[in-house]
Design a protein around this motif. Structure first.
Motif, PDB file in Angstrom:
ATOM      1  N   ALA A  11       0.833  -1.325   0.128  1.00  0.00           N
ATOM      2  CA  ALA A  11      -0.050  -0.035  -0.043  1.00  0.00           C
ATOM      3  C   ALA A  11       0.956   1.252   0.219  1.00  0.00           C
ATOM      4  O   ALA A  11       0.600   2.193  -0.708  1.00  0.00           O
ATOM      5  CB  ALA A  11      -0.866  -0.055   1.169  1.00  0.00           C
ATOM      6  N   LEU A  12       1.869   1.196   0.699  1.00  0.00           N
ATOM      7  CA  LEU A  12       2.774   2.424   0.872  1.00  0.00           C
ATOM      8  C   LEU A  12       3.389   2.527  -0.413  1.00  0.00           C
ATOM      9  O   LEU A  12       3.868   3.793  -0.791  1.00  0.00           O
ATOM     10  CB  LEU A  12       3.781   2.375   2.133  1.00  0.00           C
ATOM     11  CG  LEU A  12       3.965   3.652   3.015  1.00  0.00           C
ATOM     12  CD1 LEU A  12       2.736   4.307   3.196  1.00  0.00           C
ATOM     13  CD2 LEU A  12       4.929   3.284   4.121  1.00  0.00           C
ATOM     14  N   SER A  18      -3.713  10.599   4.906  1.00  0.00           N
ATOM     15  CA  SER A  18      -4.733  10.030   5.827  1.00  0.00           C
ATOM     16  C   SER A  18      -5.377   8.710   4.994  1.00  0.00           C
ATOM     17  O   SER A  18      -5.520   7.683   5.957  1.00  0.00           O
ATOM     18  CB  SER A  18      -5.722  10.779   5.707  1.00  0.00           C
ATOM     19  OG  SER A  18      -5.350  12.168   6.114  1.00  0.00           O
ATOM     20  N   HIS A  19      -5.870   8.565   3.661  1.00  0.00           N
ATOM     21  CA  HIS A  19      -6.177   7.615   3.190  1.00  0.00           C
ATOM     22  C   HIS A  19      -5.325   5.903   3.307  1.00  0.00           C
ATOM     23  O   HIS A  19      -5.612   4.874   3.832  1.00  0.00           O
ATOM     24  CB  HIS A  19      -6.134   7.583   1.522  1.00  0.00           C
ATOM     25  CG  HIS A  19      -6.579   6.427   0.839  1.00  0.00           C
ATOM     26  ND1 HIS A  19      -8.081   5.902   0.694  1.00  0.00           N
ATOM     27  CD2 HIS A  19      -5.877   5.649  -0.081  1.00  0.00           C
ATOM     28  CE1 HIS A  19      -8.176   4.826   0.068  1.00  0.00           C
ATOM     29  NE2 HIS A  19      -6.954   4.608  -0.517  1.00  0.00           N
ATOM     30  N   HIS A  20      -3.942   6.467   3.283  1.00  0.00           N
ATOM     31  CA  HIS A  20      -3.114   5.260   3.382  1.00  0.00           C
ATOM     32  C   HIS A  20      -2.674   4.867   4.865  1.00  0.00           C
ATOM     33  O   HIS A  20      -2.414   3.821   4.970  1.00  0.00           O
ATOM     34  CB  HIS A  20      -1.670   5.467   2.272  1.00  0.00           C
ATOM     35  CG  HIS A  20      -1.905   5.044   0.990  1.00  0.00           C
ATOM     36  ND1 HIS A  20      -1.906   4.103   0.297  1.00  0.00           N
ATOM     37  CD2 HIS A  20      -2.301   6.099   0.192  1.00  0.00           C
ATOM     38  CE1 HIS A  20      -2.123   4.207  -0.935  1.00  0.00           C
ATOM     39  NE2 HIS A  20      -2.451   5.381  -1.104  1.00  0.00           N
ATOM     40  N   PHE A  21      -3.199   5.605   5.696  1.00  0.00           N
ATOM     41  CA  PHE A  21      -3.236   5.047   7.105  1.00  0.00           C
ATOM     42  C   PHE A  21      -4.150   4.050   7.251  1.00  0.00           C
ATOM     43  O   PHE A  21      -3.605   2.962   8.023  1.00  0.00           O
ATOM     44  CB  PHE A  21      -3.661   6.521   7.906  1.00  0.00           C
ATOM     45  CG  PHE A  21      -3.809   6.049   9.549  1.00  0.00           C
ATOM     46  CD1 PHE A  21      -2.908   6.056  10.152  1.00  0.00           C
ATOM     47  CD2 PHE A  21      -5.389   5.741   9.630  1.00  0.00           C
ATOM     48  CE1 PHE A  21      -3.282   5.646  11.624  1.00  0.00           C
ATOM     49  CE2 PHE A  21      -5.604   5.510  11.196  1.00  0.00           C
ATOM     50  CZ  PHE A  21      -4.444   5.451  11.957  1.00  0.00           C
ATOM     51  N   ASN A  57       5.510   3.116  12.138  1.00  0.00           N
ATOM     52  CA  ASN A  57       4.286   2.121  11.635  1.00  0.00           C
ATOM     53  C   ASN A  57       2.965   2.775  11.598  1.00  0.00           C
ATOM     54  O   ASN A  57       2.435   2.783  10.761  1.00  0.00           O
ATOM     55  CB  ASN A  57       4.475   0.790  12.585  1.00  0.00           C
ATOM     56  CG  ASN A  57       3.368   0.008  11.913  1.00  0.00           C
ATOM     57  OD1 ASN A  57       2.236   0.145  12.275  1.00  0.00           O
ATOM     58  ND2 ASN A  57       3.626  -1.025  11.235  1.00  0.00           N
ATOM     59  N   THR A  58       2.638   3.293  12.440  1.00  0.00           N
ATOM     60  CA  THR A  58       1.062   3.960  12.902  1.00  0.00           C
ATOM     61  C   THR A  58       1.203   5.099  11.575  1.00  0.00           C
ATOM     62  O   THR A  58       0.092   4.944  10.862  1.00  0.00           O
ATOM     63  CB  THR A  58       0.745   4.146  14.203  1.00  0.00           C
ATOM     64  OG1 THR A  58       1.278   3.114  14.992  1.00  0.00           O
ATOM     65  CG2 THR A  58      -0.575   4.834  14.354  1.00  0.00           C
ATOM     66  N   GLN A 114       1.202   9.156   6.699  1.00  0.00           N
ATOM     67  CA  GLN A 114       1.066  10.734   6.973  1.00  0.00           C
ATOM     68  C   GLN A 114       2.634  11.208   6.731  1.00  0.00           C
ATOM     69  O   GLN A 114       3.078  12.268   6.353  1.00  0.00           O
ATOM     70  CB  GLN A 114       0.735  11.110   8.376  1.00  0.00           C
ATOM     71  CG  GLN A 114      -0.935  10.960   8.194  1.00  0.00           C
ATOM     72  CD  GLN A 114      -1.439   9.441   8.764  1.00  0.00           C
ATOM     73  OE1 GLN A 114      -0.570   8.620   8.832  1.00  0.00           O
ATOM     74  NE2 GLN A 114      -2.570   9.560   9.448  1.00  0.00           N
ATOM     75  N   ILE A 115       3.579  10.646   7.478  1.00  0.00           N
ATOM     76  CA  ILE A 115       5.063  10.961   7.387  1.00  0.00           C
ATOM     77  C   ILE A 115       5.634  10.864   5.960  1.00  0.00           C
ATOM     78  O   ILE A 115       6.130  11.916   5.475  1.00  0.00           O
ATOM     79  CB  ILE A 115       5.794   9.970   8.154  1.00  0.00           C
ATOM     80  CG1 ILE A 115       5.779   9.920   9.601  1.00  0.00           C
ATOM     81  CG2 ILE A 115       7.262  10.281   8.018  1.00  0.00           C
ATOM     82  CD1 ILE A 115       6.317   9.109  10.631  1.00  0.00           C
TER      83      ILE A 115
END
Lengths: 249, 1076
Positions: B896-897, B931-934, B970-971, B975-976
């Protein structure tokens, strides 16, 4: 389906940095220059709205069956509307001046040509159904279930939006690029299209709410939004903002 | 730019041509200006050595670095403001309590038994006090408000809930020795989960019980059920499934029945299920032997309240049904069984609960037994109180009462006291008994208090107040001579002691501090306003004009002026004025804090330093901005894209007021992503050049389709069921990856470097460092990460049982450490010193040019990668961060990332093609992507979705501060990554000498942080506003915590990575091409 911004929906085409296409400005579609066309064009949204209102309980009850069974009726209404009100493709380029000038009603269209154009336009607009379905799925429509519902929704949108567009503009590539980039001048056909897409977009808003209402189920809100948006867009495009273009920047 | 009145140089074609000519001209001008030359001799000397161009470039560099400091100051200050606002809100909102590990045991009473009795210290006789019952049936009627149970005389005004449940009141009056009815006061928060904790532990629950395991909801501190289990009692449970979440494994599996508690629209399924099973358990002999204590939890009354409100026929029907149920229960009860009926909380006039209003906290308690041992110390007490203000008992009192009645030890954390009616004997004069139970409960509390103070590191004797004195009084009372009087006094003293202690802890633990919450919201809101004013003012400071002719002329002018010693750069910028006002204001506020503290006593020095500091800084900034811009400009966005950015941010923020939109946030974000992608495709179709158009549409569609692809990765939260299927792990009940998912990292390792390369090749930038970095280091790092996750899976699933244990772990940890050393250590250093991704190619020029006859075969020098010199170099830093983040994601999140990184690159292309680099839409879309990929990296806005095990990726044991940082990576990985990408919105496809990049980056960062600040403010406000909502602790509070954390992370990473990375990048490019 992008939003239209009422503030910037202006006709000014000056100094847009990136946007302005090089094509010579196209003109909005005019209705056929006779009283019948003007009356039908006004009656058309009323008929659709009334029909939708009557079928709404059935739509909520059984969306797929209702959407399917109403396809024929909607297509008849749309065929009647385009034949009686809109100039078929290829013969629409002589607009306003003629209307003001002469009392010539015939436009050089034979009575047979228009139903024939309508027939071909109807067939061609069917081709847009897969595209519209894919678009809905990209926006988050369920993919493993309810596929029939989504396809039927696309069919209705195709009937409302694509069919009149094809009938009026045929296969003119430049014009279609203008339409796809939402840069066509506003008229009741294009306005209806913009309104329909915007309405369907807004129709997604109430779906997640936990109100447990029967009408929240897929795709009732989308279809409702599409119909409502189509009416509003069609009227606004034909009257309020006629001839204007949507500027993005 | 300020134009000083210096004679402009005559424009001539020669002066444009070469540096030499410019230098010569500048020199000539300088020679003419004798006086100035004398005045600026020092500069002239320096310039002779370096050449004026270089000197000018140096000067520009100094100017950039100086200005960069101001920008840094702005964002550091905003971090301070956000942290302060959140601190005050949290202080008032999240009440924390330390959970003690100690448990009570049957054999060890907290104080010596005063009159010893037969069988003391054993469950047969009663652990700490002689037992009265062997078995108990505890029935909870959720939301049973006290006034539902007492008769309402005025029939004409009676509401639907009146007089429908008379059985409790009637039996209390007709058989006072068998039954009593009392108001039963709940401690807020009045939500079922928190109430059950209170009812079983005897203490005051708060949202965060510090020390307990965040991930699970199971109660770990000492409680009634733990005591029951400890002495071998068999427990059966029927009804609300909250019990099974709190007490997993406690209940007799084959006779217990749990039902879904969240479907508040369903009034009957759960109740009927309980009824179906409860009667056989009470009546059938063999089933009776299978349990000792029963907990039955009815939800119908509560659901009727939520759905219809209390004044509705459905409530009447439900209460009447409960009336019948209770009568049936009474009939089938035997002599040794205690029956308890109670509400866990009340309901407000709308039927909701969660807060602390009277209607919400006033429940009812009724106890019944056929033995007839209950009494009243005053005959007037036989009639149950007319309203809940009279003689109420606290819900925490249930735990000591039940414990002592059943002969159990009182749970360690208990703060309640035994209920008088249950121990005062048939005639209501068993003062010795009352004194004994009161003494035992008070001693337990005293023991708890010592342990609590010891755990907090506070010396108990330094605490002022009466508890110590009260305890001494109570102990002394027992030594008095007159027997009955003595017990009476002792009982009263022990009660007073208990009341005082619970008052103290209640003050500590269980109250929302609304003024503090409002202060926090106020600071956050003003901070957001300042941030938006800053972004707008920065954006309006002037857009750099892109025109090569103008650039040259400007450069010449600069050189001239510089030669004359005139500097034109000392203009006031937004960042400067803002930092100055903010810091002066904050310093003044902090200075006055202690003064204020002497006026308002009681709060900590920290609280009194922060608030005035933050407020006075904000007031200064807002005042300054208001003065600077007296004419209020149009507050609305001015373009479609501005509107889109505003609509995304604001509609989402409003949506957080609804639990549905909070639950379905991931779908909402996908909807926004598609909306933007389609809009940008439409916009790209308007482009003139066919190639641009095709690229624009391609990247827009790629942006949407990649987003859709990533939405396959899902970790559903409980509330999304059954409309959601988790795909993040092998199955919805495991937290390990499926074997096929292990292929994802390998696929990424193969494809991602190629994809990134294609973005370099487009601007001919795959030169210099880039090819090594992307082709080797990134690919190698990705491959190593893939190997790491395969080893991890092999370890988890024990694929190789023959290997010595720990070998796999010992192999994979060094791999992870190598990757981190590569990215964070070597990678960062290399980035700081790396040259831009450019190469110089020399080619023979067109020899047969129609006009180029003067130089027939002159070689052409091309700088490859010139057009994207800034962007391609900065992207190397992003790749470092990406590799770091990928390492700590599970295989599914790995994919995903990676998709997100691709999406970001497509976004950059789209923004560049559509000239949107200075629009807020770019930074906002990055934030939406983050936010989505969170959610796509296996997270939800719930505490239970935190992947704690990521702390062990490169470590064997917990190590501070690294473990929390790893869990943070990780969390908040997505956003990072988003904020790391942020400077590229400005830098992508920019030539080396583009002007005004710093201001543009500051503006973009302000928009980006503004998104998180808006969401953070909204979730804060909603959590505060909905603090009585049923779903507060399940939905709104976790979302507030996530919003707060995300805001702080975006602030911190924005400063530490984006701003510092941008600075290093500007230096790297500026050293080669000169400073703009």
């Amino acid at each position: 389906m992008p939003l239209i911004d009422p503030v910037t929906m202006s006709a000014t085409t000056k100094t847009t940095p990136a946007g302005t296409p090089p094509v010579k400005p196209s003109l909005p579609v005019e209705l056929l220059p006779n009283d019948l066309a003007r009356i039908i064009s006004q009656a058309h949204p009323v008929v659709l709205l009334a029909g939708f209102y009557i079928r709404f309980p059935a739509l909520v009850e059984n969306p797929a069956a209702t959407l399917l069974s109403s396809l024929l009726l909607v297509s008849l209404v749309q065929i009647g509307y385009v034949i009686l009100c809109l100039p078929p493709t290829g013969q629409s380029i002589k607009p306003a001046k003629k209307v003001i000038g002469a009392k010539k009603t015939n436009d050089g269209t034979t009575p047979v040509a228009r139903p024939l154009t309508a027939f071909f336009a109807l067939i061609m607009s069917l081709a847009s159904i897969p595209l519209l379905t894919a678009l809905q799925i990209l926006f988050g429509a369920p993919i493993s279930t309810h596929l029939l519902h989504t396809i039927l929704t696309s069919s209705h949108v195709a009937l409302l939006v694509m069919f009149p567009l094809v009938y009026v503009h045929g296969a003119d590539g430049k014009k279609w690029r203008e339409i796809a980039s939402f840069y066509s001048p506003m008229d009741e056909v294009f306005g209806g299209a913009v309104g329909c897409f915007l309405g369907a977009w807004l129709g997604a808003v109430p779906i997640p709410l936990d109100w447990d209402r029967e009408w929240q189920k897929w795709p009732v809100t989308i279809v409702t939004g599409a119909y409502a948006g189509y009416m509003v867009g069609k009227m606004a495009g034909g009257w309020l903002v006629k001839g204007r273009r949507i500027e993005l920047s | 730019m300020v134009q000083p009145s210096v004679p402009k140089p005559a424009p001539g074609p020669d002066s444009y041509n070469s540096i030499a000519a410019q230098y010569a001209r500048a020199k000539a001008v300088k020679d003419r200006e004798d006086r100035i030359r004398d005045f600026k001799k020092g500069i002239a000397d320096a310039k002779k050595e370096k050449g004026s161009l270089e000197a000018l470039s140096d000067r520009k560099r100094d100017r950039f670095l100086g200005e960069w400091n101001w920008v840094l100051g702005v964002f550091v200050w905003f971090f301070f403001i956000h942290a302060t606002g959140l601190y005050y809100f949290t202080k008032g909102f999240l009440l924390t309590r330390l959970v003690l590990e100690e448990h009570s045991s049957c054999a060890v009473p907290p104080i010596a038994l005063a009159p010893s009795f037969k069988g003391a210290g054993t469950i047969e006789g009663g652990c700490w006090h002689p037992k009265s019952f062997d078995k108990a049936v505890v029935v909870i009627i959720d939301a049973l408000r006290y006034d539902f149970t007492i008769p309402y005389k005025n029939e004409s005004q009676a509401q639907a809930f009146h007089n429908s449940l008379p059985v409790l009141y009637d039996t209390a009056i007709s058989q006072p020795q068998n039954a009593f009815l009392l108001p039963f006061i709940a401690d807020p928060p009045t939500t079922t989960l928190q109430r059950l904790k209170g009812l079983t532990t005897g203490t005051l629950p708060t949202f965060i019980d510090a020390g307990s395991n965040f991930a699970g909801t199971a109660i770990e501190e000492d409680n009634l059920l733990m005591r029951l289990k400890d002495v071998g009692k068999k427990i059966v449970h029927l009804g609300d499934d909250t019990w099974t979440a709190l007490f997993p494994g406690y209940f007799e599996a084959n006779i217990s029945r749990a039902y879904d508690s969240l479907n508040v629209w369903d009034l009957h399924t759960l109740d009927n299920g309980v009824l179906e099973h409860i009667m056989p358990l009470l009546q059938e002999k063999e089933k009776k032997a299978q349990w000792d204590v029963m907990f039955a939890h009815f939800l119908g009354v509560d659901h009727a309240g939520h759905r219809y409100g209390p004044n509705h026929p459905a409530m009447t029907a439900k209460l009447q049904q409960m009336d019948t149920v209770i009568r049936d229960l009474m009939k089938s009860l035997d002599d040794d069984t205690l029956l308890v009926i109670m509400g866990d909380h009340g309901m407000d006039s709308k039927g909701d609960h969660g807060g602390e209003s009277d209607d919400e906290v006033q429940a009812a308690l009724w106890m019944y037994s056929k033995k007839g041992i209950f009494g009243r110390t005053d005959p007037a007490y036989v009639t149950p109180p007319a309203d809940a203000k009279i003689r109420p008992v606290n819900q925490i009192d249930l735990v000591p009462t039940l414990s002592l009645l059943l002969g159990l030890p009182i749970p360690f954390n208990n703060l309640g006291k035994p209920i008088e009616e249950a121990f005062s004997g048939k005639r209501g004069n068993a003062w010795d008994n009352l004194s004994a139970v009161g003494r035992m409960a008070a001693a337990g509390i005293k023991r708890y208090q010592s342990a609590y103070y010891a755990a907090r590191g506070i010396d108990e004797s330094t605490i002022d107040g009466s508890p110590q004195a009260l305890w001494a009084t109570a102990e002394n009372a027992l030594t008095s001579s007159k027997k009955e009087q003595m017990y009476k006094e002792a009982y009263a003293s022990f009660s007073a002691y208990q009341e005082e202690i619970s008052r103290i802890y209640r003050g500590l633990w269980a109250r929302f501090d609304v003024p503090s919450m409002i202060l926090g919201v106020f600071i956050l809101a003003s901070g957001l306003l300042s941030l938006m004013l800053y972004a707008n003012a920065n954006a309006e400071d002037g857009e750099a004009v892109e025109d090569p002719e103008l650039d040259k002329a400007e450069q010449k002018l600069e050189l001239n002026n510089f030669a004359k010693g005139i500097t034109t750069y000392d203009q006031e910028t937004t960042s400067r004025s803002m930092v100055r006002t903010a810091f002066i204001g904050t310093a003044l506020g902090v200075a006055f804090g202690p003064v204020l503290r002497t006026v308002f006593e009681g709060e900590s020095l920290l609280a009194f330093g922060l608030a005035p500091g933050a407020i006075s800084g904000l007031v200064g900034v807002l005042f300054q901005e208001a003065r600077r811009r007296m004419k209020i400009s149009n507050p609305f966005p001015t373009s479609f894209w501005g509107w889109l950015a505003a609509i995304f941010t604001i509609s989402q923020s409003i949506g957080f007021a609804s639990n549905s939109y909070t639950i379905w946030e991931d779908s909402t974000l996908m909807f926004f992503i598609t909306t933007f992608g389609i809009a940008s495709a439409v916009s790209s179709l308007r482009l003139e050049k066919v190639a641009d158009r095709a690229l624009g549409v391609y990247h827009s569609l790629a942006f949407v389709i990649l987003g859709c692809l990533s939405s396959y990765s899902k970790l559903c939260r409980e509330e999304q069921m059954p409309y959601c299927m988790s795909t993040y792990y092998a199955s919805s009940t495991s937290s390990t990856s499926a074997p096929w998912q292990l292929l994802i990292p390998f696929v990424v390792a193969g494809l991602l470097p190629e994809i990134i390369k294609s973005f370099y090749v487009g601007s001919r930038s795959y030169e210099g460092f880039a090819s090594i970095w992307i082709g080797w280091i990134l690919r190698g790092g990705l491959f190593l990460s893939a190997v790491f996750w395969t080893l991890d899976a092999a370890d988890d699933a024990e694929w190789f049982p023959n290997l010595p244990s720990g070998l796999l772990k010992n192999t994979r940890v060094p791999i992870a450490q190598t990757i981190l050393a590569m990215t964070l250590g070597a990678g960062t250093t290399a980035f700081v010193y790396a040259p831009p991704c450019i190469a110089i190619s020399t080619a023979a020029g067109p020899s047969a040019g129609s006009e180029g006859t003067a130089h027939p075969a002159k070689a052409t020098i091309t700088i490859l990668g010139f057009a994207n010199a800034h962007g391609t170099r900065y992207l190397l830093l992003v790749l470092n961060i990406l590799l770091t983040l990928l390492l700590v994601q599970k295989p599914m999140g790995f994919g995903a990332l990676s998709l997100m990184a691709w999406q970001c690159l497509s976004l950059l292309e789209v923004l560049d093609l559509n000239s949107l680099t200075s629009s807020p839409i770019g930074p906002i879309m990055l934030a939406v992507l983050g936010s989505h990929h969170f959610f796509k990296t296996g997270h939800q806005a719930t505490l239970s979705s935190i992947q704690w095990e990521s702390a062990f990726v490169p470590l064997h044991t917990i190590m501070y501060p690294y473990s929390p940082i790893l869990v943070g990576l990780n969390t908040f990985g997505a956003q990072i990554l988003a904020v790391t990408f942020l400077p590229l919105v400005v830098l992508w496809k920019q030539k080396p000498k583009r002007k005004g990049t710093l201001r543009a980056v500051a503006t973009a960062l302000a928009w980006h942080v503004g998104y998180f600040a808006t969401v953070g403010l909204a979730t804060t406000m909603w959590a505060g506003h909905l603090r009585r909502h049923l779903m507060l602790y399940r939905i709104f509070c976790p979302r507030f915590m996530m919003g707060a954390m995300t805001l702080l992370v975006a602030d911190a990473v924005g400063v530490l990575v984006a701003l510092f990375g941008f600075r290093a990048n500007m230096k790297g490019v500026g050293e080669i091409f000169g400073w703009a």
